[in-house]
Design a protein around this motif. Structure first.
Motif, PDB file in Angstrom:
ATOM      1  N   LEU A 170       0.829  -1.208   0.000  1.00  0.00           N
ATOM      2  CA  LEU A 170       0.000   0.000   0.000  1.00  0.00           C
ATOM      3  C   LEU A 170       0.862   1.256   0.000  1.00  0.00           C
ATOM      4  CD1 LEU A 170      -2.961   0.998   0.225  1.00  0.00           C
ATOM      5  CD2 LEU A 170      -2.678   0.937   2.712  1.00  0.00           C
ATOM      6  N   HIS A 174       1.273   3.858  -3.247  1.00  0.00           N
ATOM      7  CA  HIS A 174       0.982   5.288  -3.133  1.00  0.00           C
ATOM      8  C   HIS A 174       2.082   6.110  -3.809  1.00  0.00           C
ATOM      9  CE1 HIS A 174      -0.259   9.138  -1.623  1.00  0.00           C
ATOM     10  NE2 HIS A 174       0.808   9.262  -0.836  1.00  0.00           N
ATOM     11  N   ASP A 278       1.755   5.178  11.615  1.00  0.00           N
ATOM     12  CA  ASP A 278       0.897   6.324  11.903  1.00  0.00           C
ATOM     13  C   ASP A 278       0.996   6.756  13.361  1.00  0.00           C
ATOM     14  OD1 ASP A 278      -0.821   8.337  11.049  1.00  0.00           O
ATOM     15  OD2 ASP A 278      -2.593   7.281  11.799  1.00  0.00           O
ATOM     16  N   VAL A 290       1.088   4.486   6.946  1.00  0.00           N
ATOM     17  CA  VAL A 290       0.115   3.400   6.913  1.00  0.00           C
ATOM     18  C   VAL A 290      -0.172   3.007   8.353  1.00  0.00           C
ATOM     19  CG1 VAL A 290      -0.332   1.005   6.216  1.00  0.00           C
ATOM     20  CG2 VAL A 290       0.887   2.551   4.668  1.00  0.00           C
ATOM     21  N   THR A 291      -1.429   2.907   8.704  1.00  0.00           N
ATOM     22  CA  THR A 291      -1.797   2.629  10.088  1.00  0.00           C
ATOM     23  C   THR A 291      -1.545   1.171  10.462  1.00  0.00           C
ATOM     24  OG1 THR A 291      -4.084   2.052   9.549  1.00  0.00           O
ATOM     25  CG2 THR A 291      -3.613   4.371  10.000  1.00  0.00           C
ATOM     26  N   PRO A 293      -3.449  -1.472  12.560  1.00  0.00           N
ATOM     27  CA  PRO A 293      -4.848  -1.545  13.041  1.00  0.00           C
ATOM     28  C   PRO A 293      -4.984  -2.259  14.385  1.00  0.00           C
ATOM     29  CG  PRO A 293      -4.463  -3.258  11.418  1.00  0.00           C
ATOM     30  CD  PRO A 293      -3.173  -2.463  11.507  1.00  0.00           C
ATOM     31  N   SER A 319      -5.952  -5.386   7.729  1.00  0.00           N
ATOM     32  CA  SER A 319      -5.270  -4.377   6.907  1.00  0.00           C
ATOM     33  C   SER A 319      -5.317  -2.991   7.538  1.00  0.00           C
ATOM     34  CB  SER A 319      -5.908  -4.312   5.517  1.00  0.00           C
ATOM     35  OG  SER A 319      -5.778  -5.538   4.842  1.00  0.00           O
ATOM     36  N   GLY A 320      -4.201  -2.273   7.411  1.00  0.00           N
ATOM     37  CA  GLY A 320      -4.148  -0.881   7.821  1.00  0.00           C
ATOM     38  C   GLY A 320      -4.633   0.025   6.703  1.00  0.00           C
ATOM     39  N   LYS A 321      -4.631   1.325   6.967  1.00  0.00           N
ATOM     40  CA  LYS A 321      -5.118   2.300   5.993  1.00  0.00           C
ATOM     41  C   LYS A 321      -4.022   3.301   5.642  1.00  0.00           C
ATOM     42  CE  LYS A 321      -9.840   2.042   7.819  1.00  0.00           C
ATOM     43  NZ  LYS A 321     -10.957   2.817   8.454  1.00  0.00           N
TER      44      LYS A 321
END
Length: 336
Positions: A170, A174, A278, A290-291, A293, A319-321
């Motif tokens: 991810l 980006h 994060d 990226v977080t 979770p 999954s993180g965000k």
């Protein structure tokens, strides 16, 4: 009816994190918290009329639901969110959580499990500070349990982990999306599970995008600020320096930002930088990230532990965000 004072109310009044309040009021061992902070939280709790749940000794054994949490360590870095998530769930469900910290010592793990046995816990969350492959004591098999932020080498047991490979992909994707063509990465300790998985996500995304990591584009660190700074200097000194850097945690990204400022490298114009985890300072410094979770992972752990279903051999990845901030705001920077 008078509203019950919650830990979040104390945190707001004492101007500290909810996690700090949870750790202080639950008297979690092995945690370094300034004595002034500890006393302020206790004073605010008294002033607000906070009433904790009943002591284990005050409860009727037949009606008590107590869950054990065994974690290897608690520091300011990561596991506090795991602890907060577990405590938050317990408060919502009206159950008790007994937390033990082992410091990674096998004998302390066994002692904690023996304590859980004497108390008569309903189930156990066996947790790790960092995503890891673990070898819990054989005694753990006697309890209904969930492995949180870790799994066994042979994948037996019910485990919940962050989707580290997805997170690495991810972050790298980006950078690809904002137009980076020469993407480097600064990993953590190469032997760690999280480092290997995030690096695998980085490689997978580069391959899908038809990009390659040029010579010297993979630097390692010890997850610290100084090593992130030094690794970034190595990248900026390359004959063909990167235009995007995936730093595999936010502390490393902070070090990379310092190196960029020192070298006169514009972020994000010359190089876009993204971190991971994060952390709170990443939000303050405008570092994309990226977080991890942890709150959702903790909720899922207890949901599985308290369900009527059998805990089969299974690994769940959460999954993180992506959190986009100034350090990768290339489109805005170019249009300014």
């Amino acid at each position: 009816m008078k509203k019950r004072v919650k830990m979040v109310d104390i945190a707001r009044a004492a101007e500290v994190s909810r996690t700090s309040v949870s750790l202080i009021l639950n008297k979690v061992p092995g945690v370094r918290i300034a004595e002034a902070t500890r006393q302020r939280v206790l004073q605010v709790a008294r002033e607000l009329g906070y009433t904790p749940g009943p002591l284990l000794s005050d409860l009727e054994p037949a009606r008590t639901r107590v869950f054990g949490v065994l974690i290897n360590e608690i520091s300011s870095a990561y596991p506090v969110d795991l602890i907060y998530g577990l405590q938050n769930w317990a408060d919502a469900q009206g159950v008790q959580v007994l937390i033990q910290v082992s410091d990674g010592a096998a004998d302390r793990e066994v002692a904690a499990l023996e304590l859980f046995d004497r108390v008569g816990v309903t189930g156990i969350v066996y947790a790790s500070t960092f995503s890891a492959i673990v070898s819990p004591p054989a005694l753990l098999a006697r309890f209904r349990h969930v492995l949180l932020n870790c799994r066994r080498e042979d994948r037996t047991g019910f485990s919940i982990l962050p989707a580290e490979r997805h997170g690495g992909a991810l972050a790298t994707h980006h950078l690809v999306e904002i137009g980076c063509q020469k993407i480097a990465t600064i990993t953590g300790d190469p032997w760690q599970f999280a480092s290997r998985e995030r690096l695998a996500g980085y490689h997978r995304t580069l391959n899908k995008a038809g990009l390659v990591a040029l010579s010297g584009y993979e630097q390692s660190s010890d997850w610290g600020h100084r090593s992130g700074y030094e690794a970034a200097l190595q990248l900026f000194a390359l004959p063909n320096p990167p235009d995007g850097i995936f730093c595999q945690n936010d502390i490393v990204a902070r070090g990379a930002l310092e190196a960029a400022r020192e070298q006169g490298v514009n972020v994000p114009g010359d190089v876009a930088i993204i971190g991971y985890d994060d952390r709170e300072f990443a939000r303050d410094l405008g570092i994309s990230s990226v977080t991890l979770p942890y709150l959702e992972m903790a909720e899922r752990a207890f949901a599985a532990l308290t369900s009527a279903a059998d805990l089969v051999d299974r690994t769940i990845f959460v999954s993180g965000k992506l959190m986009e901030r100034a350090s990768t705001a290339r489109n805005q920077a170019q249009s300014a």
